[in-house]
Design a protein around this motif. Sequence first.
Motif, PDB file in Angstrom:
ATOM      1  N   LYS A  47       0.842  -1.208   0.000  1.00 42.61           N
ATOM      2  CA  LYS A  47       0.000   0.000   0.000  1.00 42.61           C
ATOM      3  C   LYS A  47       0.879   1.262   0.000  1.00 42.61           C
ATOM      4  O   LYS A  47       0.642   2.194  -0.762  1.00 42.61           O
ATOM      5  CB  LYS A  47      -0.883  -0.024   1.257  1.00 42.61           C
ATOM      6  CG  LYS A  47      -2.083   0.867   1.167  1.00 42.61           C
ATOM      7  CD  LYS A  47      -3.007   0.584   2.334  1.00 42.61           C
ATOM      8  CE  LYS A  47      -4.023   1.682   2.455  1.00 42.61           C
ATOM      9  NZ  LYS A  47      -4.756   1.630   3.710  1.00 42.61           N
ATOM     10  N   LYS A  50       0.967   3.940  -3.351  1.00 36.69           N
ATOM     11  CA  LYS A  50       0.443   5.310  -3.207  1.00 36.69           C
ATOM     12  C   LYS A  50      -0.835   5.505  -4.022  1.00 36.69           C
ATOM     13  O   LYS A  50      -0.977   6.475  -4.774  1.00 36.69           O
ATOM     14  CB  LYS A  50       1.486   6.308  -3.705  1.00 36.69           C
ATOM     15  CG  LYS A  50       2.505   6.719  -2.670  1.00 36.69           C
ATOM     16  CD  LYS A  50       3.392   7.757  -3.304  1.00 36.69           C
ATOM     17  CE  LYS A  50       4.118   8.631  -2.374  1.00 36.69           C
ATOM     18  NZ  LYS A  50       5.032   9.515  -3.101  1.00 36.69           N
ATOM     19  N   GLY A  51      -1.708   4.530  -3.959  1.00 35.94           N
ATOM     20  CA  GLY A  51      -2.993   4.642  -4.654  1.00 35.94           C
ATOM     21  C   GLY A  51      -2.941   4.254  -6.120  1.00 35.94           C
ATOM     22  O   GLY A  51      -3.973   4.162  -6.773  1.00 35.94           O
ATOM     23  N   LYS A  52      -1.716   4.060  -6.677  1.00 39.13           N
ATOM     24  CA  LYS A  52      -1.623   3.699  -8.105  1.00 39.13           C
ATOM     25  C   LYS A  52      -1.748   2.189  -8.267  1.00 39.13           C
ATOM     26  O   LYS A  52      -1.500   1.437  -7.343  1.00 39.13           O
ATOM     27  CB  LYS A  52      -0.269   4.130  -8.667  1.00 39.13           C
ATOM     28  CG  LYS A  52      -0.119   5.618  -8.769  1.00 39.13           C
ATOM     29  CD  LYS A  52       1.203   5.937  -9.450  1.00 39.13           C
ATOM     30  CE  LYS A  52       1.485   7.420  -9.300  1.00 39.13           C
ATOM     31  NZ  LYS A  52       2.866   7.707  -9.056  1.00 39.13           N
TER      32      LYS A  52
END
Length: 279
Positions: free
Chosen positions: A114, A118-120
């Motif tokens: 996670k 970083k959200g990608k």
Amino acid sequence: MEKSPVLKNKKIGFIGGGNMAEAIIKGLLSSSIIKASNIFVSEPNKRRQTFLTSEYKIKVLKNNLDLSKKSDVLIVAVKPQIMWEVLSDIADHVDSKKLVVSVAAGYPISQIEKALKKGKKKKLCVVRTMPNTPSVVLEGVTAITAGKGVSKPDLKISHEIFQAVGRTVEVPEEQIDAVTGLSGSGPAYIFMIIEALSDAGVKMGLSRDVANELTIQTVLGSALLVRETGTSPGELKNRVTSPGGTTIAGLHALEKGSLRATLMNAVEKATLRSKELAE
Ligand SMILES: NC(=O)c1ccc[n+]([C@@H]2O[C@H](COP(=O)([O-])OP(=O)(O)OC[C@H]3O[C@@H](n4cnc5c(N)ncnc54)[C@H](OP(=O)(O)O)[C@@H]3O)[C@@H](O)[C@H]2O)c1
């Protein structure tokens, strides 16, 4: 010693140059599976930086970003409390081609991924390990657990790294707490047993030096006997226990003191505590 075909040309970067990183660096160099020029470390402590360069002739880099760009294998050896910050800082330079190996206790693969994503959406190659302190004298044992994106060669690299400081086993991640309770905390149990046996020798009139020497060699020799003969500890115990002799008298005292249940309770408690801390 023959150079490792897998690790030979890899560049290994250590984020954090503390005790655990040093043990692994020492093991890798003494087993000659990698050259010092292929090992890098990033470490904020100036005294540690100077020590690591002079002692091991490895290169200390100024920051974690430079280190991440340069390394094929990244060994993250910082305290669990700063894992998130350290991983998010290097996230943009980590993709599936880089093997990320964590030694942080109680820090799950899902959290590592996670922080690195970083959200990608991206594939990652993450291995989580649980080494123990005898790694410092190259007699550690490390449990290895691989994330979904880890290939066979990368898993082999992970084993090679930790085999340089002892032995390795592979476990599913849900068993890492049990590993922590057994081999992670285990050295402390054995230190306590060594201390108690040595005290017992002193109580029976031996000098401290003699009691220590007898105890340490007895523990070491017994462990080697189990390993090298492949015989079960129960059978080896029976072989040294003669009817009406000294050993059965000692064993009876150990049973009265619930030695076996006490050790099982210790591993159980430590495993549960490890679970609690991870939550
Ligand atoms: N030691 C063991 O027996 C053992 C066993 C199993 C697992 N582990 C795991 O191994 C990890 C390291 O433990 P350790 O005992 O080696 O701890 P340690 O000796 O404190 O090493 C951590 C090193 O990281 C440095 N550091 C701090 N912030 C950093 C940053 N932002 N970037 C790069 N480096 C940074 C620290 O420098 P400063 O001192 O200046 O902060 C320190 O030199 C932990 O996650 C621990 O859970 C250790």
